[in-house]
Design a protein around this motif. Structure first.
Motif, short mmCIF file in Angstrom:
data_model
loop_
_atom_site.label_atom_id
_atom_site.label_comp_id
_atom_site.label_asym_id
_atom_site.label_seq_id
_atom_site.Cartn_x
_atom_site.Cartn_y
_atom_site.Cartn_z
N LEU A 45 39.84 46.09 25.10
CA LEU A 45 40.47 44.79 25.37
C LEU A 45 39.92 44.17 26.64
O LEU A 45 39.74 42.94 26.72
CB LEU A 45 41.98 44.95 25.46
CG LEU A 45 42.71 45.31 24.16
CD1 LEU A 45 44.19 45.49 24.41
CD2 LEU A 45 42.47 44.25 23.10
N LEU A 92 38.45 40.71 25.53
CA LEU A 92 39.31 39.57 25.88
C LEU A 92 38.56 38.55 26.72
O LEU A 92 38.87 37.36 26.68
CB LEU A 92 40.55 40.06 26.62
CG LEU A 92 41.61 40.75 25.76
CD1 LEU A 92 42.76 41.25 26.62
CD2 LEU A 92 42.11 39.83 24.66
N LEU A 96 36.89 36.54 24.24
CA LEU A 96 37.88 35.73 23.53
C LEU A 96 38.30 34.53 24.37
O LEU A 96 38.49 33.43 23.85
CB LEU A 96 39.11 36.58 23.20
CG LEU A 96 40.30 35.86 22.57
CD1 LEU A 96 39.92 35.33 21.18
CD2 LEU A 96 41.51 36.78 22.46
N LEU A 156 45.56 32.68 27.91
CA LEU A 156 44.68 33.45 27.03
C LEU A 156 43.26 33.54 27.55
O LEU A 156 42.49 34.41 27.13
CB LEU A 156 44.68 32.84 25.63
CG LEU A 156 45.97 33.00 24.82
CD1 LEU A 156 45.85 32.32 23.47
CD2 LEU A 156 46.31 34.48 24.65
N PRO A 213 41.86 37.55 30.96
CA PRO A 213 42.04 38.88 30.35
C PRO A 213 43.11 39.72 31.03
O PRO A 213 43.86 40.43 30.36
CB PRO A 213 40.65 39.51 30.50
CG PRO A 213 39.71 38.36 30.62
CD PRO A 213 40.47 37.29 31.34
N VAL A 220 46.58 38.83 29.75
CA VAL A 220 46.85 39.37 28.41
C VAL A 220 47.09 40.87 28.48
O VAL A 220 48.00 41.41 27.83
CB VAL A 220 45.67 39.04 27.47
CG1 VAL A 220 45.94 39.61 26.07
CG2 VAL A 220 45.46 37.54 27.38
#
Length: 364
Positions: free
Chosen positions: A306, A310, A313, A330, A333, A336
């Motif tokens: 992640l 992330l 993302l 979001l 990272p 999140v």
């Protein structure tokens, strides 16, 4: 069997022996990991494409690099769990030994001109001596005092690396590994699969060593120390020696992980010397489940995956098209990861390792 009574009741050496598992449970506990690692071993031969989950096909250099880093941190998380989950030692200096392995080998081959085998041998020696010396001092105290001592030693190591003594560590810029110091089979994008197998081999080694020591007498004593140190003392054992053994084993395995990390990233970074690096190990263990080597491994994989994905993302078109109220968090990272950590601790206080017990309970 002789017994000795203390304030908590009658105890004996048998109290330190684990209960035997059923044949079916033993088969599952052995068969599932073997099958999982067999799949991981043949993954570089697979062209499986998982859009959004991996940066390319499973055997692409980018995907193998990501998976290799996840495997290394899974092993490092398992070494930290040996301290925190098995023995109850909250250390804030575990990153020091990862950096010790990385910088020792890197300085030896890049600055001192030693051959790689000689550098690896030096790292093994340093990875045993330094934890033994520092652990002998730090373990004279317990609890928060021990955590503070380990934090202090880690900070000294971090300051030493950042100050770049003799221009050996590279300071804030880090120290790139000399290209000619890397074996040919580990050098270049074409050999990413070999680096992946090296990371997998490290994880298997860590899990095998931990499984062996936990099943031995020291492992049973570690569990007893975590639960009731006074009872261990009543039985005539010396908790200090057993804690020191756990500290040295965990730190030595972390040193080996630092060497593998060096080969994966191609250099040593001062970021691996910070206390934040150790806190990441603590989060991994809590996410996976303390006292479980499989839980620590899963927590290490999940957190590292992640942490890397992330970031991608957050800059993706999917997130860019969201409203500001959603796009802002979001795209961070750490935010999140923090939310995930809170949710996991609240709904799964036992970590990922407790999922099997919960599912087993629901099916009854």
């Amino acid at each position: 069997m002789t017994t000795t009574a203390d304030a908590s009741g009658t105890v004996s050496v048998d109290d330190l022996r684990p209960r035997p598992a059923s044949p079916r449970r033993r088969w599952v506990r052995r068969g599932v990991p073997v099958a999982a690692f067999a799949v991981l071993a043949i993954l570089p031969f697979s062209t499986l494409d998982l859009p959004g989950l991996l940066p390319g096909p499973a055997n692409s250099p980018g995907s193998l690099q990501l998976l290799a880093v996840c495997l290394v941190f899974a092993g490092l998380a398992a070494t930290y769990d040996l301290l925190f989950g098995r023995t109850g030692l909250l250390s804030f200096g575990h990153a020091l030994y990862v950096a010790l392995g990385s910088y020792t080998v890197n300085i030896a081959v890049t600055k001192l001109g030693l051959t790689l085998p000689a550098a690896l041998l030096l790292a093994v020696l340093v990875g045993l001596v330094v934890p033994a010396l520092l652990g002998a001092v730090a373990l004279r105290v317990n609890g928060i005092a021990f955590a503070m001592v380990t934090l202090a030693t880690a900070q000294v190591g971090s300051i030493l690396v950042m100050s770049d003594p003799g221009r050996l560590t590279g300071g804030e810029e880090g120290l790139p590994l000399a290209p000619d110091a890397i074996p040919a089979f580990l050098s270049g994008v074409a050999n990413t699969a070999n680096l992946y197998w090296l990371a997998l081999g490290y994880l298997v080694l860590v899990l095998a060593v931990i499984a062996w020591v936990v099943a031995s007498e020291p492992g049973r004593v570690w569990e007893a120390i975590r639960e009731n140190e006074r009872r261990v003392s009543v039985l005539g054992l010396q908790p200090y020696r057993f804690r020191l053994l756990a500290f040295v084993i965990a730190s030595f395995l972390a040193t080996l992980g630092g060497v593998v990390h060096l080969f994966l990233v191609g250099g040593s970074s001062p970021q691996i010397t910070t206390s934040n690096f150790t806190l990441a190990f603590l989060v991994m263990v809590v996410l996976g489940g303390t006292g479980s080597r499989w839980g620590a491994m899963l927590g290490g994989v999940l957190y590292t995956y992640l942490d890397h994905r992330l970031a991608a993302l957050g800059t993706s078109d999917a997130v860019a098209g969201l409203p500001e109220v959603l796009r802002a968090p979001l795209s961070e990272p750490l935010f999140v990861l923090g939310v995930l950590f809170i949710v996991m601790v609240y709904f799964l206080p036992g970590g990922l390792a407790s999922l099997t017990a919960r599912l087993r309970g629901r099916t009854r």
